[in-house]
Design a protein around this motif. Sequence first.
Motif, PDB file in Angstrom:
ATOM      1  N   LEU A 120     -12.702 -23.509  35.512  1.00 42.91           N
ATOM      2  CA  LEU A 120     -13.439 -24.372  36.415  1.00 42.91           C
ATOM      3  C   LEU A 120     -12.460 -25.122  37.321  1.00 42.91           C
ATOM      4  CD1 LEU A 120     -16.204 -25.780  34.024  1.00 42.91           C
ATOM      5  CD2 LEU A 120     -16.046 -23.552  35.164  1.00 42.91           C
ATOM      6  N   LYS A 121     -12.989 -25.956  38.179  1.00 45.42           N
ATOM      7  CA  LYS A 121     -12.145 -26.637  39.154  1.00 45.42           C
ATOM      8  C   LYS A 121     -11.147 -27.570  38.481  1.00 45.42           C
ATOM      9  CE  LYS A 121     -12.358 -29.484  43.335  1.00 45.42           C
ATOM     10  NZ  LYS A 121     -13.231 -30.159  44.327  1.00 45.42           N
ATOM     11  N   ASP A 122     -11.594 -28.274  37.412  1.00 44.76           N
ATOM     12  CA  ASP A 122     -10.746 -29.296  36.793  1.00 44.76           C
ATOM     13  C   ASP A 122     -10.326 -28.989  35.373  1.00 44.76           C
ATOM     14  OD1 ASP A 122     -10.936 -31.077  39.048  1.00 44.76           O
ATOM     15  OD2 ASP A 122     -13.008 -31.463  38.424  1.00 44.76           O
ATOM     16  N   GLU A 123     -10.847 -27.912  34.778  1.00 46.73           N
ATOM     17  CA  GLU A 123     -10.540 -27.650  33.374  1.00 46.73           C
ATOM     18  C   GLU A 123     -10.794 -26.199  33.015  1.00 46.73           C
ATOM     19  OE1 GLU A 123     -13.098 -30.042  30.956  1.00 46.73           O
ATOM     20  OE2 GLU A 123     -14.906 -29.372  31.967  1.00 46.73           O
ATOM     21  N   PHE A 124     -10.152 -25.789  31.902  1.00 47.09           N
ATOM     22  CA  PHE A 124     -10.382 -24.474  31.320  1.00 47.09           C
ATOM     23  C   PHE A 124     -11.265 -24.659  30.100  1.00 47.09           C
ATOM     24  CE2 PHE A 124      -9.028 -21.218  28.155  1.00 47.09           C
ATOM     25  CZ  PHE A 124      -9.536 -20.104  28.815  1.00 47.09           C
ATOM     26  N   ILE A 125     -12.254 -23.781  29.928  1.00 43.85           N
ATOM     27  CA  ILE A 125     -13.271 -23.955  28.885  1.00 43.85           C
ATOM     28  C   ILE A 125     -13.365 -22.702  28.017  1.00 43.85           C
ATOM     29  CG2 ILE A 125     -15.766 -24.125  28.492  1.00 43.85           C
ATOM     30  CD1 ILE A 125     -15.905 -25.972  30.884  1.00 43.85           C
ATOM     31  N   VAL A 126     -13.504 -22.907  26.713  1.00 44.34           N
ATOM     32  CA  VAL A 126     -13.787 -21.838  25.759  1.00 44.34           C
ATOM     33  C   VAL A 126     -15.024 -22.236  24.973  1.00 44.34           C
ATOM     34  CG1 VAL A 126     -12.979 -20.494  23.797  1.00 44.34           C
ATOM     35  CG2 VAL A 126     -11.348 -21.245  25.540  1.00 44.34           C
ATOM     36  N   SER A 127     -16.026 -21.368  24.946  1.00 46.69           N
ATOM     37  CA  SER A 127     -17.240 -21.612  24.165  1.00 46.69           C
ATOM     38  C   SER A 127     -17.462 -20.422  23.238  1.00 46.69           C
ATOM     39  CB  SER A 127     -18.447 -21.801  25.087  1.00 46.69           C
ATOM     40  OG  SER A 127     -19.621 -22.040  24.330  1.00 46.69           O
TER      41      SER A 127
END
Length: 270
Positions: A120-127
Amino acid sequence: MNTFTLFKHSLFQFSDLYQAKKMPFWKVILYVIFLSIILTLPITKQVFTILQDIKDDGQKIAAKLPEFKVTDGKLQTQNQAEGFIYQTNSIIFTFDPEGKRSLNDVSADSVGNAISLGFLKDEFIVSLPDSGAADSLLGTNQFEVPYSKGTLDGLNSQDLKQALDEANIPFWIKLVIFIFTLYPTLINLIVNLLLITIGANLYSKLRLYKLRFFDCLKIVTYCATLPVIISSFLHFINLTFDDSFLIVFVSLLIFFLAIRKENRHQSPLV
């Protein structure tokens, strides 16, 4: 009679398995571990296949990535690259340099056992899939890595593509996966063997065979060889196959055949 001979008899000559009662108990324990390894093989193969699928899918996704770089706490792209969502069998990937999506949006994309990943623009995400395993082990199934923390500072598309191209599963990780898979399989097999032994011991008492509980346990362990091999084979075909009933039922049948040559007590006179 040695272990290898008993192994052969457990496949082709059930009537000689009663001699397993003479085996030292430590050898029986090692044989239980051997049977557990057989049962573990299809499960670990499936895990390694999933990991390889994730690697291959990651390479497909990397090939679609535009030029980007994480710098100054932001995801920056060249030529105003647009975001996209790309789905494979194991990964649902979001690339969103414009800030249109959030953690909840990425997590909501998850379907079945697929992992949701998001730059994403401000962070990396793992779900992770909502199976309950992640919650019990890690406390959550969602992870955020803000770029502002500097953990991913300097990461760019070329570095990511090169890392995915060169990625291999180290041997020690494979060994850890195998051990973690072996442990519950071993416990389950021990429980099944104890259940079989209870039935086998009751049968031997009713039939007046001169067998103690531990004699029955030793014989039952070798009687379980063929059911375990059949169960392992069926697991390669269908991983969700429940092998407990097959192992218990067939092992008992083989036990009944195995102790026919065993000595009996004299029937009490009426």
